[in-house]
Motif scaffolding. Sequence first.
Motif, PDB file in Angstrom:
ATOM      1  N   ASN A  86      11.571   1.238  -0.419  1.00  0.00           N
ATOM      2  CA  ASN A  86      10.158   1.802  -0.378  1.00  0.00           C
ATOM      3  C   ASN A  86      10.896   2.591  -2.169  1.00  0.00           C
ATOM      4  O   ASN A  86      11.592   3.225  -2.313  1.00  0.00           O
ATOM      5  N   LEU A  87       9.500   3.385  -3.045  1.00  0.00           N
ATOM      6  CA  LEU A  87       9.755   3.406  -3.963  1.00  0.00           C
ATOM      7  C   LEU A  87      10.824   4.869  -4.180  1.00  0.00           C
ATOM      8  O   LEU A  87      11.482   5.097  -5.055  1.00  0.00           O
ATOM      9  N   GLY A 107      -6.537   1.393  -8.555  1.00  0.00           N
ATOM     10  CA  GLY A 107      -5.461   0.257  -8.931  1.00  0.00           C
ATOM     11  C   GLY A 107      -4.239   1.102  -8.685  1.00  0.00           C
ATOM     12  O   GLY A 107      -3.126   0.446  -7.890  1.00  0.00           O
ATOM     13  N   LEU A 108      -4.164   2.288  -8.869  1.00  0.00           N
ATOM     14  CA  LEU A 108      -2.867   3.044  -9.531  1.00  0.00           C
ATOM     15  C   LEU A 108      -2.643   3.269  -7.674  1.00  0.00           C
ATOM     16  O   LEU A 108      -1.317   3.164  -7.682  1.00  0.00           O
ATOM     17  N   GLY A 109      -3.248   3.901  -6.384  1.00  0.00           N
ATOM     18  CA  GLY A 109      -3.315   4.244  -5.429  1.00  0.00           C
ATOM     19  C   GLY A 109      -3.070   2.906  -4.333  1.00  0.00           C
ATOM     20  O   GLY A 109      -2.060   3.385  -4.167  1.00  0.00           O
ATOM     21  N   ALA A 110      -3.139   2.171  -4.720  1.00  0.00           N
ATOM     22  CA  ALA A 110      -2.958   0.749  -4.318  1.00  0.00           C
ATOM     23  C   ALA A 110      -1.567   0.620  -4.392  1.00  0.00           C
ATOM     24  O   ALA A 110      -1.399  -0.374  -3.613  1.00  0.00           O
ATOM     25  N   MET A 111      -1.141   0.351  -5.298  1.00  0.00           N
ATOM     26  CA  MET A 111       0.340   0.078  -6.017  1.00  0.00           C
ATOM     27  C   MET A 111       1.180   0.987  -5.407  1.00  0.00           C
ATOM     28  O   MET A 111       2.204   0.321  -5.019  1.00  0.00           O
ATOM     29  N   LEU A 112       0.985   2.223  -5.435  1.00  0.00           N
ATOM     30  CA  LEU A 112       1.586   3.369  -4.641  1.00  0.00           C
ATOM     31  C   LEU A 112       1.821   3.321  -3.315  1.00  0.00           C
ATOM     32  O   LEU A 112       2.836   3.178  -3.031  1.00  0.00           O
ATOM     33  N   VAL A 113       0.289   2.546  -2.801  1.00  0.00           N
ATOM     34  CA  VAL A 113       0.563   2.486  -1.408  1.00  0.00           C
ATOM     35  C   VAL A 113       1.165   1.185  -1.404  1.00  0.00           C
ATOM     36  O   VAL A 113       2.143   0.870  -0.246  1.00  0.00           O
ATOM     37  N   HIS A 114       1.025   0.481  -1.739  1.00  0.00           N
ATOM     38  CA  HIS A 114       2.035  -1.374  -1.371  1.00  0.00           C
ATOM     39  C   HIS A 114       3.553  -0.994  -1.605  1.00  0.00           C
ATOM     40  O   HIS A 114       4.539  -1.571  -1.330  1.00  0.00           O
ATOM     41  N   THR A 115       4.066   0.575  -2.594  1.00  0.00           N
ATOM     42  CA  THR A 115       5.500   0.395  -2.998  1.00  0.00           C
ATOM     43  C   THR A 115       5.559   1.460  -1.774  1.00  0.00           C
ATOM     44  O   THR A 115       6.711   1.796  -2.171  1.00  0.00           O
ATOM     45  N   MET A 131       5.755   0.245   1.142  1.00  0.00           N
ATOM     46  CA  MET A 131       6.456  -1.275   1.938  1.00  0.00           C
ATOM     47  C   MET A 131       7.733  -1.532   1.166  1.00  0.00           C
ATOM     48  O   MET A 131       8.171  -2.441   2.095  1.00  0.00           O
ATOM     49  N   GLU A 132       7.285  -2.268   0.010  1.00  0.00           N
ATOM     50  CA  GLU A 132       8.230  -3.045  -0.309  1.00  0.00           C
ATOM     51  C   GLU A 132       7.931  -2.467  -2.738  1.00  0.00           C
ATOM     52  O   GLU A 132       6.972  -2.101  -2.500  1.00  0.00           O
ATOM     53  N   ILE A 133       9.198  -2.151  -2.450  1.00  0.00           N
ATOM     54  CA  ILE A 133       9.274  -2.606  -4.598  1.00  0.00           C
ATOM     55  C   ILE A 133       8.775  -3.092  -5.216  1.00  0.00           C
ATOM     56  O   ILE A 133       9.499  -4.932  -5.132  1.00  0.00           O
ATOM     57  N   THR A 134       8.038  -3.304  -6.024  1.00  0.00           N
ATOM     58  CA  THR A 134       7.355  -3.965  -6.253  1.00  0.00           C
ATOM     59  C   THR A 134       7.577  -4.042  -8.412  1.00  0.00           C
ATOM     60  O   THR A 134       6.610  -4.168  -8.426  1.00  0.00           O
ATOM     61  N   ILE A 135       7.238  -2.463  -8.351  1.00  0.00           N
ATOM     62  CA  ILE A 135       7.233  -1.921 -10.031  1.00  0.00           C
ATOM     63  C   ILE A 135       8.286  -2.049 -10.463  1.00  0.00           C
ATOM     64  O   ILE A 135       8.086  -1.572 -11.302  1.00  0.00           O
TER      65      ILE A 135
END
Length: 108
Positions: free
Chosen positions: A20-21, A69-77, A79-83
């Motif tokens: 979780n970011l 796009g930023l919101g989608a990246m933040l929702v994805h982080t 569950m998983e840290i890809t940033i």
Amino acid sequence: MVPDLPRIPYSLEIPQDAHNLLVTLAVEVGLVGTGAFLWMLAIAFVQAWRINQVADRQAKILSLGLAAGLGAMLVHTLMEITIGQGFITLVFFTYLGLLDAIARFTDE
């Protein structure tokens, strides 16, 4: 007395991050660093909202797409840290820079 139990077929490893970011940021850079990161994101979303209120149609579409796009990246982080990966970080900060550039051009 103790029965012979089968061994686990895989090794137990300690995870390197919290998956979780926000939790990972809080642990690695503290609450001040996490607050600075959240403040940076809040400014980006406020700029996107402000662009949507005053700019022309093309700037509105571009800013809303970048904010989505930023919101989608933040929702994805959540569950998983890809940033932390190179390309994802490049895209993330490019989105932030483009939003700032659009905001500056619409102010003129």
